[in-house]
Every structure is written in structure tokens, then in C-alpha cells.
Design an enzyme around this catalytic site. Structure first.
Site, PDB file in Angstrom:
ATOM      1  CE1 TYR A   1       4.194   4.539  -1.383  1.00 41.88           C
ATOM      2  CE2 TYR A   1       3.736   3.956   0.900  1.00 41.88           C
ATOM      3  CZ  TYR A   1       4.040   3.591  -0.399  1.00 41.88           C
ATOM      4  OH  TYR A   1       4.197   2.267  -0.718  1.00 41.88           O
TER       5      TYR A   1
ATOM      6  CE  LYS B   1       6.048   1.382   2.093  1.00 42.11           C
ATOM      7  NZ  LYS B   1       5.853   0.196   2.978  1.00 42.11           N
TER       8      LYS B   1
ATOM      9  CB  SER C   1       6.847   1.386  -2.837  1.00 43.06           C
ATOM     10  OG  SER C   1       6.231   1.993  -3.943  1.00 43.06           O
TER      11      SER C   1
HETATM   12  C1  WQD Z   1      -1.654   3.897 -12.196  1.00 42.34           C
HETATM   13  C2  WQD Z   1      -1.888   4.698 -13.457  1.00 42.34           C
HETATM   14  C3  WQD Z   1      -2.372   7.005 -13.041  1.00 42.34           C
HETATM   15  C4  WQD Z   1      -6.226   6.214 -11.040  1.00 42.34           C
HETATM   16  C5  WQD Z   1       0.867   4.026  -6.703  1.00 42.34           C
HETATM   17  C6  WQD Z   1       1.936   4.359  -5.704  1.00 42.34           C
HETATM   18  C7  WQD Z   1       2.803   3.161  -5.479  1.00 42.34           C
HETATM   19  C8  WQD Z   1       1.948   1.978  -5.099  1.00 42.34           C
HETATM   20  C9  WQD Z   1       0.967   1.688  -6.220  1.00 42.34           C
HETATM   21  C10 WQD Z   1       1.761   1.846  -2.730  1.00 42.34           C
HETATM   22  C11 WQD Z   1      -1.227   6.076 -13.429  1.00 42.34           C
HETATM   23  C12 WQD Z   1      -3.573   6.308 -13.670  1.00 42.34           C
HETATM   24  C13 WQD Z   1      -5.001   6.092 -11.677  1.00 42.34           C
HETATM   25  C14 WQD Z   1      -7.313   6.804 -11.739  1.00 42.34           C
HETATM   26  C15 WQD Z   1      -5.907   7.093 -13.655  1.00 42.34           C
HETATM   27  N1  WQD Z   1       1.251   2.233  -3.907  1.00 42.34           N
HETATM   28  N2  WQD Z   1      -4.852   6.511 -12.960  1.00 42.34           N
HETATM   29  N3  WQD Z   1      -7.118   7.220 -13.024  1.00 42.34           N
HETATM   30  O1  WQD Z   1       0.458   5.837  -9.113  1.00 42.34           O
HETATM   31  O2  WQD Z   1       1.538   3.931 -10.431  1.00 42.34           O
HETATM   32  O3  WQD Z   1       1.446   3.811  -7.958  1.00 42.34           O
HETATM   33  O4  WQD Z   1       0.150   2.866  -6.335  1.00 42.34           O
HETATM   34  O5  WQD Z   1       2.702   1.133  -2.536  1.00 42.34           O
HETATM   35  O6  WQD Z   1       3.700   3.449  -4.419  1.00 42.34           O
HETATM   36  O7  WQD Z   1       2.756   5.385  -6.242  1.00 42.34           O
HETATM   37  O8  WQD Z   1      -0.641   3.556  -9.244  1.00 42.34           O
HETATM   38  O9  WQD Z   1      -2.937   2.827  -9.700  1.00 42.34           O
HETATM   39  O10 WQD Z   1      -2.561   5.139  -8.683  1.00 42.34           O
HETATM   40  O11 WQD Z   1      -1.987   4.733 -11.085  1.00 42.34           O
HETATM   41  O12 WQD Z   1      -5.758   7.481 -14.827  1.00 42.34           O
HETATM   42  O13 WQD Z   1      -8.455   6.943 -11.207  1.00 42.34           O
HETATM   43  O14 WQD Z   1      -3.296   4.927 -13.591  1.00 42.34           O
HETATM   44  O15 WQD Z   1      -2.203   8.312 -13.590  1.00 42.34           O
HETATM   45  O16 WQD Z   1      -0.789   6.376 -14.734  1.00 42.34           O
HETATM   46  P1  WQD Z   1       0.721   4.384  -9.275  1.00 42.34           P
HETATM   47  P2  WQD Z   1      -2.109   4.068  -9.624  1.00 42.34           P
END
Ligand code: WQD
Length: 339
Positions: free
Chosen positions: A148, A152, A124
Site C-alpha cells: 500500500y 503511494k 500518506s
Molecule cells: C494506530 C495505532 C497500532 C488497531 C495506518 C496506515 C496509514 C493510514 C492510517 C491509510 C498503532 C494500534 C491499531 C488496533 C491497536 N492509512 N492499534 N489495535 O497503522 O498508524 O496507520 O492507518 O492511509 O497509511 O499505515 O493506524 O489506526 O492502524 O494504528 O493497538 O486494533 O494503534 O499498533 O500503534 P497506522 P492504525
């Protein structure tokens, strides 16, 4: 080839099964269904018109792992199985270290004992240190900031040590950016248990009426519109990257790391706007506080995978939303049976 796919019933796993089957390989899935559904495998069989063997077991059950190697005699392993929620990992770190790290060590030991040396590992972008420049390049510093991400990172380091100790290993480490979308059939897709941690499944559930609104985690970042920017990649493009990595391992020994991303960033507000346009639904949202541990922008430099593997992501963000929506609209409650 005979390929064992751990976590093959999951979101990325099920989409990768389709591509591996389409290449004519035989597959066996090893899954404890902790965060996946049998239904996804039934649908993979339906789409592919091919058999998918299944061993329902846990990577912590070394005897079961040994049995499946004895019975199936895999020639390669694609290893997806693991816990993957950043927030949850801070609450139950021991579950993450045992499932992800000990589980992978069990897998590697059985592979070692049985002379299976080809491995594609699901890593990741979370492993990158947050003070790296952008876009992120594979040679940049690692420095995961949550349990997490640390699992990885530790597994990547174990794999590098293993490859350094024994040149017969052929290992691909694939660093996913933000996988979204679904197979064009709309039959398989992302079905997170409980409240989605990730943005796209949450937005899709608001669009389909399962949830009232999206909470935007902060709009005061140094980005185009103040909201978080991420490198979203279509899960089918991501799956194709696994097939390309497997083919590369046919010709190259050693340990190789590739980013699987598009190199293009999309902000939270742009996600909401695009998904609303593509789905034709209004998507209410409110601005909330930043989420702990989030970075402003995460962006891949995907040129190494292009140069080494001849792989690139081809699907646009609109296509990701359209495919995600088709899945969500035809499966409002994911794989759960309509009661
Ligand atoms: C994306 C953007 C949030 C939810 C994570 C893990 C990564 C991988 C993918 C496992 C960010 C914003 C999110 C919400 C929001 N997972 N957001 N409201 O954090 O980039 O990555 O998931 O492998 O390892 O770190 O993905 O989709 O959670 O967030 O505003 O309800 O959306 O702040 O900017 P992220 P995400």
C-alpha cells in the site's frame, strides 16, 4: 471552479466535499463505491444544500473516465480513490498496484489529453522510511515497507517526474498522518467495511457495543507507556488542508508536498482512555502481540504547510473523539440501513 473528486464518497472525500462546496466550487464525484456508500453523498448534499454530481465508475475504466471529463469539464481534480489497508495490501498486492497505480496513470493520461493540470493527491505518512528521525519532515527519505505504502510512494514519484517534464502541471501531494473524527453534525463519518484495521473506528465500535474489546498491538515499544504513538488529525482539519492546497495551486505551478498532521502524538492507551472519558463508556482492552510492520512512533512536522499554505490543524484530540463518538453513537452500524 469545477472540481472532479475521485473517491469523493469515502471518509476523507466526503468531508472534503463539504469544504469545497462551502467555497462555492461545483463538484462531481467519481467513485466505484468499493469502500464507500451512496448514503454518504446523500448526506453531503443534505448538509451542504448543494448538488453533487456523481459518476459511478472505476478508475480502471478509461472510457468512463473520459466521459466524465467530456461531460463535466473539470478544471481541477482531487484524487482520493484507492485501496488503503496496509495488511490487505500484502495479501493482494496486484489489486493494490492496479487500482492505485494503474488507476492513477489512467487519470493522469486523461488529464494530460484534456489539458487539466491541477491535481491534489491523497498520499500518506506511510511513504516515509522507518529509520527517519522524528518529527517527520517532507524532505526526509521515503522507504515504504508495504505494498500500500509503495503504491503511494510510486505515485508520488510519477507525479514528480510529470511535473519535471512539463511545468504547466500544478500538483499538491498531501501526506496524511492519522485521520480521525467526523463532521460536527454526526451525519457523516468513518465507516470501514468489515473489521476496522484502524484504531479509532475499532475503539468507537467497542464503545457503542458492536465489539467486546480492543486488542492493543504491543506495549513494549520505546514510548511513553509502551504502546504505539501516532499523530491523529481531525478529518475536518485535514479537509481544510485540501482547500488550502487548491488555493496555493492557483498561484503556484510545480509539484509541492506537505505533511497534514498536528505535530502532537497520542499513544494507544491514551486513545482508549480519552475515548472512554469522552463517550462515558467503558472500553475493555487486552494487550496482544505487536502488529507486523508497525513503527513505535509516527509524528508530523507540520510547519511547511503552515508556512506555505497558512494552514494548521486546530482541533484537539478530545474534539476528535467527541466528534467520532457523535457519529458512531448516532450511526451504530455506519451507513448501513437500520434493518
Ligand atoms: C494506530 C495505532 C497500532 C488497531 C495506518 C496506515 C496509514 C493510514 C492510517 C491509510 C498503532 C494500534 C491499531 C488496533 C491497536 N492509512 N492499534 N489495535 O497503522 O498508524 O496507520 O492507518 O492511509 O497509511 O499505515 O493506524 O489506526 O492502524 O494504528 O493497538 O486494533 O494503534 O499498533 O500503534 P497506522 P492504525
Amino acid at each position: 471552479m469545477r472540481i472532479l473528486v475521485t473517491g469523493g464518497a469515502g471518509f476523507i472525500g466526503s468531508h472534503t466535499l463539504l469544504q469545497v462546496l462551502a467555497q462555492g466550487h461545483e463538484v462531481a464525484v467519481y467513485d466505484n463505491f468499493g469502500n464507500s456508500s451512496r448514503e454518504s453523498l446523500r448526506r453531503v448534499r443534505e448538509i451542504a444544500g448543494r448538488e453533487v454530481l456523481l459518476k459511478e465508475a472505476d478508475l480502471l475504466d478509461k472510457a468512463a473516465l473520459d466521459e466524465v471529463f467530456e461531460a463535466f469539464q473539470p478544471e481541477a481534480v482531487i484524487h482520493f480513490a484507492g485501496l488503503k489497508a496496509v495488511g490487505e495490501s500484502a495479501e493482494i498486492p496486484l489489486a493494490y498496484y492496479s487500482n492505485n497505480v494503474v488507476g492513477t496513470l489512467n487519470l493522469l493520461n486523461v488529464m494530460q489529453e484534456r489539458g487539466v493540470r491541477r491535481l491534489v493527491f491523497s498520499s500518506s505518512a506511510t511513504v516515509y522510511a522507518s529509520d527517519n528521525g522524528l518529527p517527520l519532515v517532507e524532505s526526509m527519505r521515503r522507504g515504504a515497507t508495504n505494498p500500500y505504502g509503495r503504491t503511494k510512494q510510486q505515485i508520488e514519484e510519477i507525479l514528480e517526474d510529470l511535473g519535471a517534464s512539463d511545468s504547466s502541471w500544478r500538483i499538491a501531494i498531501l501526506r496524511y498522518f492519522n485521520p480521525v473524527g467526523a463532521h460536527e453534525s454526526g451525519l457523516i463519518g468513518e465507516d470501514p467495511a468489515g473489521t476496522p484495521n484502524n484504531l479509532l473506528p475499532f475503539v468507537a465500535q467497542v464503545a457503542v457495543g458492536q465489539r467486546p474489546r480492543v486488542r492493543v498491538f504491543g506495549n513494549d515499544y520505546d514510548t511513553v507507556d509502551g504502546t504505539g504513538v501516532r499523530d491523529y488529525i481531525h478529518v475536518v482539519d485535514l479537509a481544510a488542508g485540501h482547500v488550502s492546497a487548491l488555493q496555493y495551486l492557483n498561484e503556484h505551478a510545480g509539484v509541492h508536498t506537505w505533511n497534514l498532521g498536528t505535530g502532537r502524538g497520542t499513544s494507544v492507551l491514551e486513545v482508549i482512555d480519552t475515548f472512554a472519558r469522552v463517550s462515558g463508556r467503558t472500553i475493555p482492552f487486552e494487550i496482544g502481540a505487536r502488529r507486523l510492520g508497525d513503527v513505535a512512533t509516527s509524528l508530523a512536522d507540520p510547519s511547511k504547510a503552515r508556512d506555505d499554505l497558512g494552514w494548521r490543524a486546530t482541533r484537539s484530540f478530545e474534539e476528535m473523539c467527541a466528534d467520532h463518538w457523535r457519529w458512531q453513537e448516532s450511526n451504530p452500524r455506519g451507513y448501513a440501513p437500520e434493518n
